[in-house]
Design a protein around this motif. Structure first.
Motif, PDB file in Angstrom:
ATOM      1  N   LEU A 153      30.612 -28.835 -44.412  1.00  0.00           N
ATOM      2  CA  LEU A 153      29.608 -29.815 -44.829  1.00  0.00           C
ATOM      3  C   LEU A 153      29.238 -30.744 -43.677  1.00  0.00           C
ATOM      4  O   LEU A 153      30.077 -31.084 -42.835  1.00  0.00           O
ATOM      5  N   ASP A 154      27.979 -31.181 -43.668  1.00  0.00           N
ATOM      6  CA  ASP A 154      27.529 -32.121 -42.644  1.00  0.00           C
ATOM      7  C   ASP A 154      28.392 -33.385 -42.657  1.00  0.00           C
ATOM      8  O   ASP A 154      28.740 -33.916 -41.591  1.00  0.00           O
ATOM      9  N   ARG A 155      28.715 -33.862 -43.851  1.00  0.00           N
ATOM     10  CA  ARG A 155      29.513 -35.092 -43.963  1.00  0.00           C
ATOM     11  C   ARG A 155      30.873 -34.911 -43.296  1.00  0.00           C
ATOM     12  O   ARG A 155      31.355 -35.796 -42.581  1.00  0.00           O
ATOM     13  N   HIS A 156      31.518 -33.787 -43.512  1.00  0.00           N
ATOM     14  CA  HIS A 156      32.826 -33.532 -42.914  1.00  0.00           C
ATOM     15  C   HIS A 156      32.718 -33.407 -41.393  1.00  0.00           C
ATOM     16  O   HIS A 156      33.579 -33.910 -40.663  1.00  0.00           O
ATOM     17  N   ARG A 157      31.684 -32.760 -40.919  1.00  0.00           N
ATOM     18  CA  ARG A 157      31.517 -32.614 -39.480  1.00  0.00           C
ATOM     19  C   ARG A 157      31.249 -33.965 -38.820  1.00  0.00           C
ATOM     20  O   ARG A 157      31.724 -34.230 -37.715  1.00  0.00           O
TER      21      ARG A 157
ATOM     22  N   MET B 108      31.944 -35.880 -29.039  1.00  0.00           N
ATOM     23  CA  MET B 108      31.115 -34.699 -29.250  1.00  0.00           C
ATOM     24  C   MET B 108      30.249 -34.954 -30.474  1.00  0.00           C
ATOM     25  O   MET B 108      30.612 -35.730 -31.362  1.00  0.00           O
ATOM     26  N   ALA B 109      29.107 -34.329 -30.508  1.00  0.00           N
ATOM     27  CA  ALA B 109      28.162 -34.534 -31.594  1.00  0.00           C
ATOM     28  C   ALA B 109      28.520 -33.670 -32.805  1.00  0.00           C
ATOM     29  O   ALA B 109      29.017 -32.551 -32.653  1.00  0.00           O
ATOM     30  N   ALA B 110      28.223 -34.200 -33.996  1.00  0.00           N
ATOM     31  CA  ALA B 110      28.543 -33.468 -35.219  1.00  0.00           C
ATOM     32  C   ALA B 110      27.843 -32.120 -35.264  1.00  0.00           C
ATOM     33  O   ALA B 110      28.408 -31.130 -35.743  1.00  0.00           O
ATOM     34  N   GLU B 111      26.611 -32.057 -34.746  1.00  0.00           N
ATOM     35  CA  GLU B 111      25.859 -30.798 -34.803  1.00  0.00           C
ATOM     36  C   GLU B 111      26.425 -29.746 -33.863  1.00  0.00           C
ATOM     37  O   GLU B 111      26.066 -28.563 -33.954  1.00  0.00           O
ATOM     38  N   GLU B 112      27.320 -30.136 -32.956  1.00  0.00           N
ATOM     39  CA  GLU B 112      27.968 -29.162 -32.068  1.00  0.00           C
ATOM     40  C   GLU B 112      29.164 -28.489 -32.725  1.00  0.00           C
ATOM     41  O   GLU B 112      29.712 -27.536 -32.171  1.00  0.00           O
ATOM     42  N   LEU B 113      29.602 -28.996 -33.892  1.00  0.00           N
ATOM     43  CA  LEU B 113      30.885 -28.600 -34.471  1.00  0.00           C
ATOM     44  C   LEU B 113      30.741 -27.591 -35.592  1.00  0.00           C
ATOM     45  O   LEU B 113      29.775 -27.604 -36.359  1.00  0.00           O
ATOM     46  N   LEU B 114      31.741 -26.740 -35.697  1.00  0.00           N
ATOM     47  CA  LEU B 114      31.954 -25.871 -36.850  1.00  0.00           C
ATOM     48  C   LEU B 114      33.376 -26.131 -37.334  1.00  0.00           C
ATOM     49  O   LEU B 114      34.315 -26.139 -36.531  1.00  0.00           O
ATOM     50  N   ILE B 115      33.548 -26.353 -38.608  1.00  0.00           N
ATOM     51  CA  ILE B 115      34.890 -26.539 -39.157  1.00  0.00           C
ATOM     52  C   ILE B 115      35.527 -25.169 -39.355  1.00  0.00           C
ATOM     53  O   ILE B 115      34.895 -24.243 -39.882  1.00  0.00           O
ATOM     54  N   ASP B 116      36.779 -25.018 -38.910  1.00  0.00           N
ATOM     55  CA  ASP B 116      37.478 -23.747 -39.071  1.00  0.00           C
ATOM     56  C   ASP B 116      38.824 -23.986 -39.741  1.00  0.00           C
ATOM     57  O   ASP B 116      39.050 -25.040 -40.343  1.00  0.00           O
ATOM     58  N   GLN B 117      39.712 -23.007 -39.643  1.00  0.00           N
ATOM     59  CA  GLN B 117      41.010 -23.081 -40.311  1.00  0.00           C
ATOM     60  C   GLN B 117      42.148 -23.271 -39.311  1.00  0.00           C
ATOM     61  O   GLN B 117      43.230 -22.719 -39.481  1.00  0.00           O
ATOM     62  N   GLY B 118      41.903 -24.047 -38.279  1.00  0.00           N
ATOM     63  CA  GLY B 118      42.963 -24.365 -37.336  1.00  0.00           C
ATOM     64  C   GLY B 118      42.854 -23.588 -36.044  1.00  0.00           C
ATOM     65  O   GLY B 118      41.945 -22.784 -35.818  1.00  0.00           O
TER      66      GLY B 118
END
Length: 460
Positions: free
Chosen positions: A140-144, A158-168
């Protein structure tokens, strides 16, 4: 030296009979940890089978984790049939101190922080319901945004739009390698590196190239020469508190590394999972267009919180997102929601501040017990790298400590390809239940180091 020669029996294909014979020999102790299996052609001749039969049998037992093949060296019985970096010792022996795993120092603050996060989420019914829904593959955008704000406070802007949330961290390694390299391509890494990387590369059919390193980290000149002989598509590197040697790459080498990566056009996979409060400039800031940065909460909140982020350039972010979707559709929303609640509450920052103080105290204990020996370790690092005195063998040292209830890890699992293992051990001082347990373990280690005669007879 007599060649190990099994008796093939039973029904089924000959390769399967041979694979079963290898497993049986390992389980019975006929083949011990670190033993080298016979060369394939020699064993095939002795058994009267084709070389292909032996090759297939070796591949089968390697796939199941009993042996490992080292390019240019041979096939060896693994140091343990259970991966020592994912296995946690079962509680039972209160006197045993397991210093083999890079775990955060135990603290009730983790349970308190998680309980607070769970209660906050439970009381927010719309958010709780949303956490059970399908969500975008990158989170989610909020989490990023929350992750980005927290990382900025930790000194990793780092910017939120650069991120992908993964599983570690491990998930990040898998996604990065499967996106940036194709099967058969080369991945460079230091001669000693994180065993999880070696495992993922093997599974994906990626060839690893071992690079020399010294007291200041990866050797840039050696890296350049190796690229000329064996061009590689990416380099995996841990600039802060390298695992296992604890070296941090100086600022000058970071700039030289980035310049070489741009000149030779290879990717940089920067592993930042071993969090350190003080650091030099991250590679992703020096070369944002070709660096994939990996971060995880495992070394702060706890290994069971399988959450982290990948910071990736726009050129590859959609491909990493697609790999994430193909692997698990999305990171578990419930876990990401709990981590973000934990961060928002301030409990994560307080835990990290306590952890830094605790590790400083543990390093002071190490200095008191092992100050006269050749070891290295950062002030906040979870482990130290102990280089054994001349004439001491790491495997014998590890066995002698284990007999007295202290578990540490030799260099062998960290070796890339056929590189010989140095006579050194990694000691995870963070993993001890408390400082008293760590002192007991350090006392045993110091006694063994001070009394070489106790251990030397075992090598005869």
């Amino acid at each position: 030296m007599t060649i190990w020669l099994p008796e093939l029996s039973g029904s089924g294909p000959r390769y399967r009979q041979l694979a079963e014979a290898i497993v049986a020999a390992i389980e019975s102790g006929e083949l011990g940890e670190g033993d080298k299996l016979p060369p394939q052609r020699r064993l095939a001749y002795a058994l009267g089978v084709t070389t292909g039969t032996v090759t297939r049998a070796y591949a089968e037992v390697e796939r199941k984790g009993w042996v490992e093949a080292r390019v240019g060296s041979g096939t060896y019985v693994c140091a343990s049939t259970t991966n020592p970096f994912t296995h946690v010792s079962a509680p039972g022996d209160a006197q045993q101190v397991d210093l083999s795993l890079s775990l955060p120092p135990p603290s009730e603050q983790r349970a308190d922080g998680l309980a607070h996060a769970m209660a906050a989420l439970q009381n927010d019914r719309p958010a709780l319901a949303h956490a059970m829904d399908y969500q975008p593959e990158g989170g989610l955008d909020r989490h990023r945004r929350l992750y980005a704000q927290w990382l900025d406070r930790l000194g990793l802007p780092m910017a939120a739009e650069e991120l992908l949330i993964d599983q570690g961290g491990m998930n990040g390694i898998f996604l990065s390698l499967s996106t940036l390299l194709a099967p058969g391509e080369r991945l460079a890494a230091e001669m000693l590196t994180y065993p999880g990387l070696i495992s993922v590369a093997q599974q994906l059919g990626i060839r690893t190239v071992a690079i020399e390193h010294d007291a200041q980290g990866i050797d840039i000149d050696a890296l350049a020469m190796r690229h000329e002989r064996q061009p590689f598509a990416a380099l995996y590197v841990m600039p802060e508190h390298h695992n296992p040697t604890t070296v941090s790459l100086p600022e000058s080498r970071r700039h030289a590394l980035v310049a070489l990566a741009r000149e030779r056009d290879f990717w940089l996979i920067e592993d930042g999972v071993q969090y350190m409060g003080e650091r030099a400039t991250p590679l992703y800031q020096l070369a944002p267009e070709r660096t994939v940065y990996l971060f995880s909460v495992a070394k702060i909140l706890g290994g069971g919180m399988r959450s982290g982020v990948i910071r990736a350039p726009a050129s590859v972010r959609p491909r990493i997102a697609a790999a994430l979707r193909n692997q698990s559709w999305m990171p578990p929303p419930l876990i990401a929601s709990l981590v973000c609640r934990w961060i928002e509450s301030g409990h994560a920052d307080r835990l990290l501040a306590w952890q830094s103080e605790e590790m400083a105290a543990r390093h002071a204990l190490v200095q008191a017990y092992l100050g006269g020996y050749d070891y290295s370790g950062g002030a906040e690092g979870f482990y130290i790298w102990l280089r054994l005195p001349a004439g001491r063998r790491a495997n014998t040292f590890v066995e002698a400590l284990a007999e007295r209830g202290v578990l540490v890890t030799p260099a062998e699992p960290f070796c890339v390809g056929s590189e010989p293992a140095p006579q050194a051990v990694r000691i995870c001082i963070s993993a001890a239940a408390d400082r008293a347990a760590l002192e007991r373990a350090l006392g045993v280690i110091r006694e063994n180091l001070d009394s070489p005669g106790i251990a030397m007879w075992r090598t005869l």
